[in-house]
Design an enzyme around this catalytic site. Structure first.
Site, PDB file in Angstrom:
ATOM      1  N   ARG A  79       0.855  -1.184   0.000  1.00  0.00           N
ATOM      2  CA  ARG A  79       0.000   0.000   0.000  1.00  0.00           C
ATOM      3  C   ARG A  79       0.892   1.236   0.000  1.00  0.00           C
ATOM      4  NH1 ARG A  79      -2.370   3.159   4.629  1.00  0.00           N
ATOM      5  NH2 ARG A  79      -4.144   4.283   3.769  1.00  0.00           N
ATOM      6  N   HIS A 123      -2.973  11.008   0.621  1.00  0.00           N
ATOM      7  CA  HIS A 123      -2.449  10.785   1.960  1.00  0.00           C
ATOM      8  C   HIS A 123      -1.847  12.113   2.428  1.00  0.00           C
ATOM      9  CE1 HIS A 123      -1.088   7.355   4.804  1.00  0.00           C
ATOM     10  NE2 HIS A 123      -0.792   8.481   5.420  1.00  0.00           N
ATOM     11  N   GLU A 168      -7.531   8.463   5.971  1.00  0.00           N
ATOM     12  CA  GLU A 168      -7.801   9.123   7.246  1.00  0.00           C
ATOM     13  C   GLU A 168      -8.258  10.571   7.112  1.00  0.00           C
ATOM     14  OE1 GLU A 168      -4.446   8.642   9.879  1.00  0.00           O
ATOM     15  OE2 GLU A 168      -4.750   6.503  10.031  1.00  0.00           O
ATOM     16  N   ASN A 297      -7.759   1.702   9.853  1.00  0.00           N
ATOM     17  CA  ASN A 297      -6.459   1.906  10.503  1.00  0.00           C
ATOM     18  C   ASN A 297      -6.688   1.947  12.001  1.00  0.00           C
ATOM     19  OD1 ASN A 297      -5.598   2.264   7.887  1.00  0.00           O
ATOM     20  ND2 ASN A 297      -5.034   4.418   8.113  1.00  0.00           N
ATOM     21  N   TYR A 299      -4.532   1.871  15.892  1.00  0.00           N
ATOM     22  CA  TYR A 299      -3.294   1.843  16.688  1.00  0.00           C
ATOM     23  C   TYR A 299      -3.557   1.680  18.180  1.00  0.00           C
ATOM     24  CZ  TYR A 299      -0.885   3.348  12.462  1.00  0.00           C
ATOM     25  OH  TYR A 299      -0.389   3.399  11.196  1.00  0.00           O
ATOM     26  N   GLU A 379      -3.801  -0.091   8.038  1.00  0.00           N
ATOM     27  CA  GLU A 379      -2.650   0.290   8.870  1.00  0.00           C
ATOM     28  C   GLU A 379      -2.826  -0.286  10.266  1.00  0.00           C
ATOM     29  OE1 GLU A 379      -1.635   4.486   9.235  1.00  0.00           O
ATOM     30  OE2 GLU A 379      -1.950   4.781   7.082  1.00  0.00           O
TER      31      GLU A 379
HETATM   32  C1  PNW Z   1      -1.612   7.564  10.616  1.00  0.00           C
HETATM   33  N1  PNW Z   1      -3.962  10.554  15.956  1.00  0.00           N
HETATM   34  O1  PNW Z   1      -1.579   8.839  11.215  1.00  0.00           O
HETATM   35  C2  PNW Z   1      -1.187   7.813   9.177  1.00  0.00           C
HETATM   36  O2  PNW Z   1      -2.033   7.296   8.186  1.00  0.00           O
HETATM   37  C3  PNW Z   1       0.242   7.467   8.897  1.00  0.00           C
HETATM   38  O3  PNW Z   1       0.712   8.233   7.813  1.00  0.00           O
HETATM   39  C4  PNW Z   1       1.066   7.651  10.169  1.00  0.00           C
HETATM   40  O4  PNW Z   1       2.443   7.557   9.941  1.00  0.00           O
HETATM   41  C5  PNW Z   1       0.574   6.606  11.153  1.00  0.00           C
HETATM   42  O5  PNW Z   1      -0.825   6.698  11.365  1.00  0.00           O
HETATM   43  C6  PNW Z   1       1.283   6.636  12.509  1.00  0.00           C
HETATM   44  O6  PNW Z   1       1.005   7.839  13.187  1.00  0.00           O
HETATM   45  C7  PNW Z   1      -2.178   9.185  12.418  1.00  0.00           C
HETATM   46  O7  PNW Z   1      -3.474  11.538  16.536  1.00  0.00           O
HETATM   47  C8  PNW Z   1      -1.686  10.310  13.076  1.00  0.00           C
HETATM   48  O8  PNW Z   1      -4.985   9.964  16.408  1.00  0.00           O
HETATM   49  C9  PNW Z   1      -2.269  10.757  14.234  1.00  0.00           C
HETATM   50  C10 PNW Z   1      -3.377  10.079  14.759  1.00  0.00           C
HETATM   51  C11 PNW Z   1      -3.881   8.954  14.106  1.00  0.00           C
HETATM   52  C12 PNW Z   1      -3.273   8.518  12.934  1.00  0.00           C
END
Ligand code: PNW
Length: 473
Positions: A79, A123, A168, A297, A299, A379
């Site tokens: 991707r 992006h 996002e 995505n 995290y 992601e």
């Molecule tokens: C995503 N938050 O970014 C992006 O799609 C990527 O490019 C990035 O490198 C990756 O996650 C890791 O950060 C985010 O603050 C940035 O909630 C900030 C947030 C969520 C996603």
């Protein structure tokens, strides 16, 4: 880490993900012009260490080497994002052939090695001339995006089985036009909501343009960073705040695209912020064209409490869950009705709580709310403080544990009925982590940012074996 073997469905798509501005560099080569991230990263005080994507990890000059590395890692899919300012440098009008040629070579290298390309059109690197005309506060930007989408579909679409419109849009709208920690650095509540609507319109018009020009069988996707929201307590006010945050981060994109309307509760909650006059007749029909695939995505989870004067007095600004805000609550981007609270560890190097169970819950929530939707994890991954040893190894056992836990969480969601077709690990290699610059490493491949030497970390070897077995160990 649990030890039971966990097989994935046959044909499960294993990949890694990157984004153009984070890896390419070569920002003024072959006709590319500035994006909002060039402007933002060159503005003092916006990015940690004053880092920029001028060189990034020099992927623009190392495509063949990087694709060879992907093949060594057994990747079935990759991707990447296409930089709008390489294809249509002024944001509208003239198409830059040299920009198309770069992505054409990348796609050919991938296909030659049996790796499926998964392209994202946006992006976050909006051409600066479009920002000068208002950026995502100007509804015309959505029409310009659809023109750019049509160009990519016509020129490269014959070799693209899946094209994602936006990555996002929550970050674009709420970090770019809400907290201002991302480009273009605008702050406000009404601005963030306006940008969100115009991004939805860009998805709708873009998806329609893609469907008109892509070959039959190619899929259109939208990638969202969905919030996995937990209420701070069972109190009615906190549960209501959690519902509101779910609306302002998830349903604000999902409902117009998949149901053709904004949630009534969201409109009611935000009446004091905006009259929503940016939603014009016909917009919801244009947006409600759906998506063939929803990219998710994930995290870290989000812990939410109702806004109170006491929380407001202690409030900080910044990213959700970042180490600087871990000491106190922060206003939830896009609303004055709820606060994000600091959470207990374990943490990654971003200060983000590690909680795989919330990923299963999130995927099952999407599955139950929007049944029948094809899902792709576009992601998931973690930053840790990696050290390249003198023996040439990076022993990132913490990252392997994170990935193992989250892949087990994806598997549990599949067992629960969610139609998850694949997993793209963020990220293939260390890169420019937006406002954090080069201070955060998400890669399974280590990059020396001075020499650009790539070294697979222990996690890369681990992932290679997972892919070979189509199972966790
Ligand atoms: C995503 N938050 O970014 C992006 O799609 C990527 O490019 C990035 O490198 C990756 O996650 C890791 O950060 C985010 O603050 C940035 O909630 C900030 C947030 C969520 C996603």
């Amino acid at each position: 880490m649990s030890t039971a073997a966990v097989p994935f469905p046959p044909g499960f798509l294993w990949g890694t993900a990157t984004a153009a501005y984070q890896i390419e560099g070569a920002v003024h080569e072959d006709g590319r012009r500035d994006s909002i991230w060039d402007t933002f990263s060159h503005t003092p005080g916006k990015v940690t260490g004053g880092d920029t994507g001028d060189v990034a990890v020099d992927h623009y000059h190392r495509v063949a080497e990087d694709v060879a590395l992907m093949a060594e890692l057994n990747l079935a899919a990759y991707r990447f994002s296409i930089a709008w300012p390489r294809i249509v440098p002024a944001g509208s009008g003239a198409v830059n052939r040299a920009g198309l040629d770069f992505y054409s070579r990348l796609i050919d290298e991938l296909l030659a090695r049996g790796i499926t390309p998964a392209a994202t059109l946006y992006h976050w690197d909006l051409p600066q001339p479009l920002q000068d005309a208002g950026g995502w506060l100007n509804r015309d930007t959505a029409a310009r995006f659809a023109e750019y989408a049509a160009v990519v579909a016509q020129e490269l679409g014959d070799r693209l089985p899946m094209v994602t419109t936006l990555n996002e849009p929550w970050c674009s709208a709420f970090l770019g036009y809400g907290t201002g920690v991302h480009a273009p650095g605008i702050t406000g509540l009404a601005t963030a909501l306006t940008a969100a609507h115009h991004l939805n319109l860009a998805h709708g018009l873009g998806a329609t343009a893609l469907r008109a020009h892509l070959p039959a069988g190619s899929k259109v996707a939208l990638t969202l960073n969905l919030a996995a929201v937990h209420a701070a307590s069972d109190a009615e006010a906190d549960r209501r705040a959690a519902r509101h945050v779910q609306d302002v981060s998830n349903r604000i994109f999902l409902d117009p695209v998949l149901r053709g309307r904004y949630p009534e509760a969201l409109l009611a909650d935000l009446q004091h912020v905006t009259d929503f006059s940016f939603v014009r007749d016909g917009d919801l029909a244009a947006i409600g064209v759906g998506t063939d695939v929803l990219g998710v995505n994930y995290y870290s989870p989000t812990l939410v409490a109702a806004a109170t004067p006491e929380l407001a007095a202690r409030a900080e600004r910044g990213f959700i869950n970042d180490p600087q805000s871990a000491s106190g609550p922060m206003p939830y981007p896009g609303t004055d009705l709820a606060f994000a609270l600091p959470q207990a560890g374990p943490y990654t190097a971003m200060g983000w709580r590690v909680e795989p169970a919330a990923f299963t819950e999130l995927l099952l929530w999407v599955h139950h709310e929007y049944p029948g939707l094809e899902l792709m994890v576009t992601e998931n991954g973690a930053a840790y403080d990696d050290r390249l040893g003198s023996d040439g190894r990076v022993r990132d056992a913490d990252r392997i544990a994170y990935l193992d836990g989250h892949l087990r969480a994806v598997h549990a969601a599949i067992e629960g009925g969610a139609d998850v077709r694949g997993y793209f690990l963020w990220s293939l290699m260390d890169n420019f982590e937006w406002a954090w610059g080069f201070s955060k490493r998400f890669g399974i491949v280590h990059v020396d940012f001075d020499t650009q030497v790539r070294t697979p970390k222990d996690s890369a070897h681990w992932y290679r074996d997972v892919i070979a077995r189509n199972a966790l160990g």
